[in-house]
Design an enzyme around this catalytic site. Structure first.
Site, short mmCIF file in Angstrom:
data_model
loop_
_atom_site.label_atom_id
_atom_site.label_comp_id
_atom_site.label_asym_id
_atom_site.label_seq_id
_atom_site.Cartn_x
_atom_site.Cartn_y
_atom_site.Cartn_z
N HIS A 39 -4.23 -1.64 11.89
CA HIS A 39 -3.03 -1.95 10.97
C HIS A 39 -2.87 -3.51 10.75
O HIS A 39 -2.77 -4.25 9.89
CB HIS A 39 -1.83 -1.32 11.56
CG HIS A 39 -0.39 -1.62 10.85
ND1 HIS A 39 0.38 -0.86 9.88
CD2 HIS A 39 0.28 -3.01 10.75
CE1 HIS A 39 1.31 -1.49 9.53
NE2 HIS A 39 1.25 -2.77 10.13
N GLU A 40 -2.95 -4.13 12.08
CA GLU A 40 -2.82 -5.55 12.05
C GLU A 40 -3.94 -6.15 11.27
O GLU A 40 -3.79 -7.43 11.09
CB GLU A 40 -2.51 -5.89 13.55
CG GLU A 40 -1.28 -5.42 14.08
CD GLU A 40 -0.09 -5.58 13.49
OE1 GLU A 40 0.17 -6.77 12.73
OE2 GLU A 40 1.01 -4.89 13.60
N HIS B 139 -3.42 -6.77 8.00
CA HIS B 139 -2.52 -7.76 7.80
C HIS B 139 -3.62 -9.23 7.64
O HIS B 139 -3.31 -10.03 6.90
CB HIS B 139 -1.64 -8.14 8.66
CG HIS B 139 -0.39 -7.07 8.45
ND1 HIS B 139 0.39 -7.26 7.20
CD2 HIS B 139 0.40 -6.52 9.25
CE1 HIS B 139 1.51 -6.47 7.43
NE2 HIS B 139 1.48 -5.71 8.43
N HIS C 8 -5.58 -9.65 4.73
CA HIS C 8 -5.10 -10.32 3.68
C HIS C 8 -4.71 -11.79 3.83
O HIS C 8 -5.14 -12.40 2.82
CB HIS C 8 -3.42 -9.74 3.66
CG HIS C 8 -2.74 -9.76 2.50
ND1 HIS C 8 -1.34 -9.16 2.33
CD2 HIS C 8 -2.84 -10.20 1.08
CE1 HIS C 8 -0.85 -9.33 1.01
NE2 HIS C 8 -1.78 -9.90 0.49
#
Length: 704
Positions: free
Chosen positions: A492-493, A496, A499
């Site tokens: 999940h991180e 990020h 991105h």
């Protein structure tokens, strides 16, 4: 003017001794962590605030007609020298803090709030920005690139939303409100951290360890030894709390842990109750001052969702469709627990214990079975491999890049020339895996620098991204082995992080994760999907001792558990989102004697599927909305789940490693950052606006 030029132009005689005010002659211009001391921050901030005022004065006294370049772009880059220092300070205040650093944060907060207000309430500056905006609007923004138009519109709106159109008396009130809020948010975070760190459960009788796997016992013994205590030490930090609640056969101890965790900063020395009420009240006053009925109305104007009604409609729809299934899931666990001998009914502190046992009995699968296949180093390799297959990225560790702690690892990130890259570094990635007393709990991604194009040289400045986690450290000869949930967390991180690393644009305020809050979770949450895909796991999951691949049967079981308790998990998230909206849709000032726990219970009563526990209250520890940036925005996680389920459906249709789909996701979602409205970007990728259907299907809930 570049950041370096600005710094060089303002340096005084004593500034060269302060590394925060010097040109950073480090690999890739990363912060020189080894040179930075606590005493450097305040003088650097004070100096750069003065320089910031000077830069704004240069803009407002410019006798040339206001233009996009000499006003809007100039303002964007005038704030970068201060931003680079604050990025270091606030990132370390979360990842490597101390009492002295937290005290300094409280001292700097009013200074920074005043500086921000001085800019946003500067009438001469606003007139120039408005002049550029009005002229561009009349022409239909003719001749402006998309990112230029977005920067202009967002700059203009930020002034208006920060009080530029208020009367002098109202501006004074605005300053007072924002100043107090900045202090209260810091106090909230500090209270939660202090309350979390203070509570400990030290066990000295081995009988009290019943049910706990050897790996959990070893970690607890290491914690006790590090703290100078005998026995086994358990804390409220996730690597300790979660496995204890999952495996401890001692119901009395589970209850103690549960009550402690769910009453952090609820009374006692670090009480947040009055802080919560005051923050909610001040946010309402701020919204009213700016012409909005509630703080949520103010916030959502700049979100993908757009309105309170649309957010509530999403939360209500998902609750209506998932709560009946959640209640069935709970009934099944309650029946199972009773058959296992549980007396007195299923309580929240029983949930993790019996759901794990039920999963093991039903699917012949639990975290301790899968953990040996998730050695941390192997998980990292898998993350990097996936980024390579999807987006053509490669990662090379560079130990010469300065880091802020010995545990932190630094990587150069390259864009594969065979996939369109030029072979030069495109980002720097820090990864910080393990808990420390000075680190906030949980996991997060942050940036030390956003990507942008240097306006003087025209060169691309690459981003510096950091992933921060709290995973169990290696103990003795045993490496760090992750639970399935922890693997999901790091992916999940890392989403990020992708991105932030892939994002490109001319202006730092628009690149990477600088997007609307309810869009920012799409790149992170979509990455979680690969973790439970057989085709992906089969490539890398191997036993840390034998090297044998994860058995096909075990992977099948992981896939089979994808929907396990999905409805309950959804309702739990909806509970947080509905509570958040309740705090931020109040339309009348809260009484100072407001009972925070009673307010919370009433707000979430329709989401309650487990017995409420007297003496607990999650609002006082709800850092996302009272300490972080998710006020009136916690719904974003469910909103993003709708987005990612819809988006991942396209990967499933075309193949989870399909290069064309990945290229489209990179081009339309990851690269543009905040340069376009997210609904436009999503439609460009998916070909339609998002719907809840794919999410319900993912959870195994039929859409009526």
């Amino acid at each position: 003017m570049s950041t370096t030029t600005l710094l060089a132009g303002c340096a005084g005689a004593d500034d060269h001794a302060n590394p925060l005010l010097s040109d950073w002659k480090t690999p890739y211009g990363v912060p020189p962590f080894e040179k930075i001391r606590l005493e450097h921050y305040r003088p650097a901030v004070e100096r750069l605030i003065v320089d910031g005022h000077r830069a704004v004065n240069d803009i407002t006294t410019n006798t040339d007609e206001a233009t996009f370049e000499n006003t809007v772009v100039a303002l964007e880059f005038a704030q970068q020298p201060l931003e680079r220092v604050l990025n270091v300070f606030y990132n370390l205040n979360s990842a490597e803090t101390s009492d002295a650093m937290q005290s300094l944060a409280m001292e700097l907060s009013p200074m920074l709030t005043d500086f921000s207000n001085d800019i946003m309430l500067n009438e001469r500056l606003f007139r120039r920005v408005k002049s550029v905006y009005d002229e561009a609007e009349v022409s239909g923004f003719a001749g402006m690139a998309t990112e230029q138009r977005t920067l202009l519109v967002e700059t203009y709106k930020s002034f208006v939303r920060s009080g530029a159109n208020l009367t002098p008396e109202q501006k004074s009130e605005y300053r007072a409100i924002t100043g107090e809020l900045s202090q209260l948010v810091l106090r909230f975070e500090q209270n939660v951290l202090a309350a979390t760190n203070k509570w400990q459960l030290c066990l000295t009788d081995e009988a009290e360890l019943a049910g706990l796997p050897e790996s959990v016992r070893e970690s607890a013994a290491a914690e006790a030894e590090a703290a100078g205590k005998k026995g086994w030490l358990f804390t409220l930090h996730a690597p300790s709390y979660v496995p204890f609640m999952t495996y401890s056969a001692r119901r009395d101890l589970r209850e103690r842990m549960y009550r402690a965790y769910n009453s952090r900063a609820f009374g006692g020395e670090h009480d947040n109750r009055s802080v919560v009420v005051r923050i909610a009240d001040l946010r309402l006053r701020l919204a009213n001052l700016l012409g909005y009925a509630t703080f949520a109305d103010y916030v959502l104007e700049e979100r993908m969702a757009g309105t309170v009604a649309r957010v509530n409609a999403l939360l209500d729809e998902l609750l209506a469709k998932t709560k009946p299934y959640a209640e069935k899931e709970i009934a099944g666990i309650r029946e199972y627990a009773a058959a296992q001998g549980l007396e007195g009914g299923l309580m929240p502190w029983d949930w993790a214990y019996y759901t794990e046992k039920y999963k093991a009995a039903t699917y012949d699968l639990d975290d301790e079975m899968t953990r040996p296949y998730f050695r941390l180093e192997r998980v990292q390799e898998a993350m990097f491999m996936l980024a390579g297959r999807l987006y053509g990225l490669t990662f090379e560790e560079n130990k010469d890049i300065p880091a802020y702690h010995p545990d932190v690892r630094a990587f150069e990130v390259y864009d594969d020339p065979e996939r369109g890259g030029d072979g030069s570094p495109m980002a720097i990635l820090y990864i910080d895996y393990f808990p420390r007393p000075g680190k906030q709990g949980g996991a997060w991604m942050t940036s030390y620098r956003q990507a942008y194009v240097d306006p003087q040289s025209g060169e691309q400045v690459i981003p510096v991204v950091s992933l921060v986690c709290n995973f169990t450290k290696p103990a003795g000869k045993r490496p760090s082995l992750l639970s399935f949930n922890e693997v999901t967390t790091i992916f999940h991180e890392f989403g990020h992080g992708l991105h932030g690393m892939i994002g490109r644009g001319s202006y730092p305020s628009q690149t990477g994760t600088n997007v609307r809050r309810d869009f920012v979770e799409l790149p992170s949450q979509i990455m979680e999907n690969w973790v439970s895909e057989k085709e992906f796991l089969d490539l890398w999951a191997a036993h840390y001792e034998t090297g044998e691949k994860m058995p096909a049967g075990m992977i099948d079981k992981i896939e089979a558990t994808k929907r396990y308790l999905a409805a309950y998990a959804c309702v739990r998230q909806l509970q947080f989102g509905i509570c958040d909206m309740a705090w931020h849709t109040v339309s009348e000032p809260l009484d100072t004697s407001c009972d925070v726990a009673a307010f919370e219970r009433e707000a979430v009563s329709r989401t309650q599927v487990m017995p409420p526990v007297e003496g607990t209250c999650f609002s006082t520890g709800f850092g996302h909305i009272f300490g972080g940036g998710y006020a009136a925005g916690y719904y974003s996680y469910k909103w993003a789940e709708v987005l990612e389920a819809d988006a991942f459906a396209l990967f499933k249709l075309n193949g989870i490693f399909d290069e064309r789909t990945a290229r489209s996701f990179r081009e339309h979602i990851l690269t543009p950052g905040g340069s376009q409205h997210p609904m436009i970007l999503f439609r460009q990728f998916a070909g339609h606006e998002p719907t809840v259907g794919p999410l319900l299907e993912k959870m195994g809930i039929p859409e009526e």
